[in-house]
Scaffold this motif. Sequence first.
Motif, PDB file in Angstrom:
ATOM      1  N   ALA A 254      -8.081  -5.356  -2.155  1.00 27.10           N
ATOM      2  CA  ALA A 254      -8.876  -4.616  -1.175  1.00 27.10           C
ATOM      3  C   ALA A 254      -8.107  -4.442   0.126  1.00 27.10           C
ATOM      4  O   ALA A 254      -7.197  -5.221   0.441  1.00 27.10           O
ATOM      5  CB  ALA A 254     -10.200  -5.340  -0.898  1.00 27.10           C
TER       6      ALA A 254
ATOM      7  N   GLY B 295      -6.659  -9.552   0.305  1.00 29.51           N
ATOM      8  CA  GLY B 295      -7.155  -8.388   1.022  1.00 29.51           C
ATOM      9  C   GLY B 295      -6.282  -8.130   2.237  1.00 29.51           C
ATOM     10  O   GLY B 295      -5.739  -9.066   2.833  1.00 29.51           O
TER      11      GLY B 295
ATOM     12  N   ILE C  38     -14.969  -6.378   4.195  1.00 32.44           N
ATOM     13  CA  ILE C  38     -14.014  -7.127   3.368  1.00 32.44           C
ATOM     14  C   ILE C  38     -14.304  -8.629   3.444  1.00 32.44           C
ATOM     15  O   ILE C  38     -14.065  -9.363   2.483  1.00 32.44           O
ATOM     16  CB  ILE C  38     -12.551  -6.808   3.762  1.00 32.44           C
ATOM     17  CG1 ILE C  38     -11.601  -7.162   2.603  1.00 32.44           C
ATOM     18  CG2 ILE C  38     -12.129  -7.509   5.050  1.00 32.44           C
ATOM     19  CD1 ILE C  38     -10.182  -6.646   2.808  1.00 32.44           C
TER      20      ILE C  38
END
Length: 329
Positions: free
Chosen positions: A31, A6, A59
């Motif tokens: 992400a 992420g 997240i």
Amino acid sequence: MTVRWGIVGPGRIAAKVVRDFPYVPGAEVVAVASRSKERATSFAAEHGIGTAYGSYQAILDDPAVDVLYVATPHPHHRAIALAALRAGKALLVEKAFTVTPEATREVVGLARERGIFVMEAMWTRFQPAVVRMRELIADGAIGDVAAVQVELGAKQNADPSDRYFSVALGGGAVFDLTVYPLSFAQMVLGTPDTVHAHGVVDAGGVDVEESVLLGYPDGRTATTFASMRCQTPGMARVVGTRGWIEVLPRFHHPSAILLQREGHEPETIVRPPLGGGYSHELIEVTECITAGRTESAVMPLADTIAVQDIMGAVAEQLGTHPQEGPAEL
């Protein structure tokens, strides 16, 4: 096993880093998070990332993310890193790791307590040309190392609204430029015994230029120069008793080194990076996480602490007052 990444902080540096993921086996960016949903969505669309979040907490709560690359302004690293560790996420934190030695120790302490992988994103240490330089030094190619000389200047327009000139956003040469020469010197020589700094501080309290002399008990030295008001080649030199190695510009992401040895002709050794050069640190993190390691042997947390201590001494001697961010998101 695929390590799922992420991105936290979809800015200029994150855009460059993300473009190198095709060179990283076993890694996938799944992400991205920003405090602006619009920014995160735009970044995700541009780079083909499946999920965009409009908050950092979102997240952290995503079970599909294994490791976070943190590329926010330096003072924000502390809160994000601490929260990520509490959420069980591994971390690659952009340099400078934090803006104070105390915050660095806080993050490192929690990472070690939880047994979770964390590494500072000092890409220089993983560049193939720098790896070859370390091998040559270890093999005694230039004899005993006596000194390191490093400079890095990147002229910036003195815009008070720019992050580089904002104390609140971790601006100043020490965290964006000087960190490279200091980390390079510490990589080669280890942690110094003394630190002496002299530089220029602007009216807003931001350091724009500094020279630093690192001293070692056995007489070895490192001299560094970094500037936001002067453009320089960006070269490093390691001097030994039987020769020297020059890391050709720009030393923090080089493609070649020059080996000068007594009794030999100069030898240029070319080792270009993969992609934009960020791939190598991404490969390191991905491999470490896959292997269950909690630290990198190339960029260990002890070295991050040592360099942060040096930067703290530089800031103190220059009379600047870095503003560390909060501990909570």
